[in-house]
Design a protein around this motif. Structure first.
Motif, short mmCIF file in Angstrom:
data_model
loop_
_atom_site.label_atom_id
_atom_site.label_comp_id
_atom_site.label_asym_id
_atom_site.label_seq_id
_atom_site.Cartn_x
_atom_site.Cartn_y
_atom_site.Cartn_z
N ARG A 1 -9.62 -33.85 32.07
CA ARG A 1 -8.27 -33.40 31.71
C ARG A 1 -7.43 -33.20 32.97
NH1 ARG A 1 -5.09 -29.62 32.01
NH2 ARG A 1 -6.51 -28.16 33.00
N THR A 2 -8.00 -32.55 33.98
CA THR A 2 -7.27 -32.32 35.22
C THR A 2 -6.95 -33.64 35.92
OG1 THR A 2 -8.34 -30.18 35.48
CG2 THR A 2 -7.36 -31.13 37.45
N ALA A 3 -7.93 -34.54 35.95
CA ALA A 3 -7.70 -35.84 36.58
C ALA A 3 -6.62 -36.61 35.83
CB ALA A 3 -9.00 -36.65 36.64
N GLY A 4 -6.63 -36.54 34.51
CA GLY A 4 -5.61 -37.20 33.71
C GLY A 4 -4.23 -36.64 33.99
N TYR B 1 -3.18 -37.86 37.38
CA TYR B 1 -2.79 -39.26 37.27
C TYR B 1 -1.38 -39.39 36.69
CZ TYR B 1 -2.65 -43.98 35.36
OH TYR B 1 -2.28 -45.25 35.03
N ARG B 2 -1.10 -38.63 35.62
CA ARG B 2 0.23 -38.68 35.01
C ARG B 2 1.30 -38.17 35.99
NH1 ARG B 2 -3.03 -37.32 30.86
NH2 ARG B 2 -2.63 -35.08 31.03
N CYS C 1 1.14 -38.34 39.25
CA CYS C 1 1.31 -39.39 40.27
C CYS C 1 2.16 -40.53 39.74
CB CYS C 1 -0.05 -39.91 40.73
SG CYS C 1 -0.97 -38.71 41.70
N ARG C 2 1.94 -40.91 38.50
CA ARG C 2 2.76 -41.97 37.90
C ARG C 2 4.21 -41.53 37.78
NH1 ARG C 2 0.52 -45.11 32.92
NH2 ARG C 2 2.59 -45.91 33.24
N ALA C 3 4.43 -40.27 37.37
CA ALA C 3 5.80 -39.77 37.27
C ALA C 3 6.46 -39.76 38.65
CB ALA C 3 5.81 -38.37 36.66
N ALA C 4 5.70 -39.36 39.67
CA ALA C 4 6.23 -39.36 41.03
C ALA C 4 6.54 -40.79 41.46
CB ALA C 4 5.23 -38.72 41.99
N ALA C 5 5.67 -41.71 41.09
CA ALA C 5 5.90 -43.11 41.45
C ALA C 5 7.19 -43.62 40.81
CB ALA C 5 4.72 -43.97 41.02
N ARG C 6 7.42 -43.22 39.58
CA ARG C 6 8.65 -43.66 38.90
C ARG C 6 9.88 -42.96 39.44
NH1 ARG C 6 5.30 -43.26 34.45
NH2 ARG C 6 6.21 -41.27 33.86
N HIS C 7 9.77 -41.68 39.79
CA HIS C 7 10.94 -40.91 40.18
C HIS C 7 11.08 -40.78 41.70
CE1 HIS C 7 13.20 -37.20 41.04
NE2 HIS C 7 13.99 -37.69 40.10
N ALA D 1 -0.80 -28.11 44.90
CA ALA D 1 -0.60 -26.77 44.35
C ALA D 1 -0.75 -26.76 42.84
CB ALA D 1 0.79 -26.26 44.74
N THR D 2 -0.22 -27.78 42.19
CA THR D 2 -0.26 -27.82 40.73
C THR D 2 -1.66 -28.11 40.21
OG1 THR D 2 2.02 -28.61 40.71
CG2 THR D 2 0.73 -28.93 38.69
N TYR D 3 -2.37 -29.04 40.84
CA TYR D 3 -3.66 -29.49 40.31
C TYR D 3 -4.85 -29.00 41.13
CZ TYR D 3 -0.56 -32.10 37.50
OH TYR D 3 0.45 -32.42 36.63
N ARG D 4 -4.59 -28.26 42.20
CA ARG D 4 -5.65 -27.69 43.03
C ARG D 4 -6.66 -28.75 43.49
NH1 ARG D 4 -3.84 -22.87 42.30
NH2 ARG D 4 -3.82 -21.68 40.42
N LEU D 5 -6.15 -29.94 43.72
CA LEU D 5 -6.99 -31.02 44.23
C LEU D 5 -6.64 -31.22 45.70
CD1 LEU D 5 -6.74 -33.60 41.34
CD2 LEU D 5 -8.66 -32.16 41.90
N ASP D 6 -7.64 -31.22 46.53
CA ASP D 6 -7.36 -31.43 47.94
C ASP D 6 -7.72 -32.83 48.41
OD1 ASP D 6 -10.07 -31.06 47.72
OD2 ASP D 6 -10.23 -29.60 49.33
N HIS D 7 -8.38 -33.62 47.54
CA HIS D 7 -8.75 -34.99 47.90
C HIS D 7 -8.52 -35.92 46.72
CE1 HIS D 7 -10.92 -32.93 51.11
NE2 HIS D 7 -10.87 -34.07 51.75
#
Length: 195
Positions: free
Chosen positions: A54-57, A60-61, A63-69, A94-100
């Motif tokens: 769920r977090t990875a999804g 991913y969403r 990142c795609r939104a950032a890519a579009r905007h 900060a939002t997804y707490r992913l560092d890698h």
């Protein structure tokens, strides 16, 4: 058949019985205990896996939104792309707490480095595409390449060094950059017609 993971339980039970000075026998009670632990562990792992998916999804969403905007806006302003990349990386971390970000081959890339590479790459490609579009529009067939001194034409280690070379617009369009974070830029050379 003894369940997988039952051996550590069997040895612990054997040790506990030895401490009590009692004989040990693997019984249905022991098997039921291992079954319950296995089921509980499986359920817990499934929940954790579902949360990771769920977090990875969501990442991913985002990142795609950032890519579009974000990417088109930052690509249009190449000098600000690095600052924009850092802001994007900070927001995603900060939002997804992913560092890698983990690539398909298992390589782990810090989120900030990944975002910087993605934005700088897109900014360079967009900037070079704009220069090449003007060249085509005005019938200019060659561009001069500005790049790092060690940068090769098709990849960083390519022995065909790109800096200060003249390339056709078609060649430049095929290789607008040679690697992530590439600083390649093209300058119009209308004087190079027929070279």
């Amino acid at each position: 058949m003894v369940q997988e993971g039952a051996e550590p339980a069997r040895q612990a039970a054997r040790s506990a019985a030895a401490i009590l000075g009692q004989p040990f026998e693997w019984t249905a009670i022991h098997q039921d205990t291992v079954r319950a632990l296995t089921t509980d562990t499986y359920s817990d792992m499934l929940r954790r896996t579902q949360e990771a998916v769920r977090t990875a999804g969501a990442f991913y969403r985002a990142c795609r939104a950032a890519a579009r905007h974000d990417l088109p806006l930052l690509a249009a302003d190449r000098p600000r792309a690095l600052a924009g990349a850092r802001a994007l990386a900070d927001r995603l971390a900060a939002t997804y707490r992913l560092d890698h970000v983990v690539y398909r081959g298992g390589t782990r890339m810090p989120v900030r480095a990944w975002a910087e590479a993605a934005l700088l790459t897109r900014a360079a490609v967009a900037s070079n595409a704009g220069t090449l579009a003007v060249a085509r529009e005005h019938g200019i067939s060659h561009v001069e390449v500005s790049d790092g001194y060690d940068c090769g034409w098709t990849s960083h280690p390519d022995p065909d060094k790109a800096v200060r070379t003249l390339r056709t617009v078609e060649d430049a369009a095929e290789w607008p950059i040679s690697h992530p974070r590439c600083t390649r830029a093209f300058g119009l050379r209308p004087d190079a017609e027929g070279m």
